[in-house]
Design an enzyme around this catalytic site. Structure first.
Site, short mmCIF file in Angstrom:
data_model
loop_
_atom_site.label_atom_id
_atom_site.label_comp_id
_atom_site.label_asym_id
_atom_site.label_seq_id
_atom_site.Cartn_x
_atom_site.Cartn_y
_atom_site.Cartn_z
CG ASP A 140 75.87 51.94 9.47
OD1 ASP A 140 75.92 52.96 9.42
OD2 ASP A 140 74.47 51.25 8.71
N1 URA Z 1 72.87 52.36 4.55
C1 URA Z 1 72.89 51.97 5.89
O1 URA Z 1 72.28 51.67 6.38
N2 URA Z 1 74.26 51.25 5.92
C2 URA Z 1 75.67 51.28 5.48
O2 URA Z 1 76.48 51.28 6.52
C3 URA Z 1 75.28 52.42 4.81
C4 URA Z 1 74.01 52.83 4.09
#
Ligand code: URA
Length: 251
Positions: free
Chosen positions: A105
């Site tokens: 993310d």
């Molecule tokens: N899980 C998440 O919620 N975000 C990420 O960036 C990676 C795994």
């Protein structure tokens, strides 16, 4: 291995662009098996000894990079919504067709691999391969053994059905810290699983992917090429890292 254009081989080291490689060849600074190279188009055996100014090149068919992703960058090659992880690389690497192996993310930090080797990248992301990813998470709320059991059992959060996962509590208080191990990689999975337990994520960092641990020598935003040994381990990797212990967190 199939023969490659000489300028492409030189550029694949990440030290020079294709245009710079052409100039080096024109200037007679490139030797192939001891003989001065004549042309950038010359089809060259990847096993050949290619040197620039006397320095032997470590040629690779594909480029593999370990990036310590900072918050604020999108795991994409192009996105009108903001800077992407490719913006953290120098120009000559950006032109090599690199893409992120999976996604973090925008606000997640840590280990992200980038490559232009589609086949292996695809394999590593394949649900069949179950390549483990380990995250350090800081959450609001006090994590408990009940939370660990819920992870172990395989949670369903809304429409998200999760495989059994690992939750190793590092500290438990009004804010808690834990390592989360996933054997799959669904959209926002760590955040959704922890939010499902009423412990929303405040901070998330990936610290391991399969056999590779985030290099503690890489500062946030920095990258390095994978070593031959790391690549071999990635290629041969098909077992979950169930019993792999991560180095203690230092931050
Ligand atoms: N899980 C998440 O919620 N975000 C990420 O960036 C990676 C795994």
């Amino acid at each position: 291995m199939e023969k490659q254009r000489l300028d492409k081989m030189i550029a694949s080291t990440g030290k020079w662009s294709r245009r710079e490689a052409k100039d080096l060849i024109r200037q007679g600074r490139v030797l192939v098996n001891g003989a001065v190279a004549r042309s950038a188009e010359e089809k060259t055996d990847p096993a050949a000894a290619v040197s620039v100014d006397g320095e032997l090149l470590e040629y690779r068919r594909y480029t593999w990079i370990m990036l310590n992703k900072p918050a604020g960058y999108l795991s994409a090659t192009e996105d009108g919504r903001g800077p992407t992880v490719l913006d953290l690389l120098p120009e000559n690497l950006r032109r090599q067709g690199l893409f992120p192996v999976g996604r973090l993310d925008k606000d997640t930090e840590g280990l992200l691999l980038l490559t232009n080797e589609g086949g292996l990248a695809h394999d590593l992301l394949s649900p069949k391969r179950h390549v483990d990813k380990v995250y350090y998470a800081r959450v609001a709320g006090c994590l408990t053994e009940t939370d660990c059991k819920a992870f172990e059992a395989g949670m369903t959060v809304g429409d998200l059905a999760c495989l059994p996962a690992g939750l190793e509590i590092l500290s438990a208080a009004a804010e808690s810290e834990a390592y989360v191990t996933l054997h799959e990689g669904k959209f926002h999975q760590v955040k959704r699983m922890l939010a499902g337990l009423g412990k929303p994520v405040l901070y998330l960092e990936r610290i391991r992917m399969g056999p590779l641990e985030l290099d503690s020598g890489l500062s946030r935003g920095a990258f390095r090429f994978l070593t031959e040994n790391e690549l071999e381990r990635l290629r041969g990797f098909d077992n979950p890292t169930k019993n792999v212990k991560c180095s203690p967190k230092t931050q």
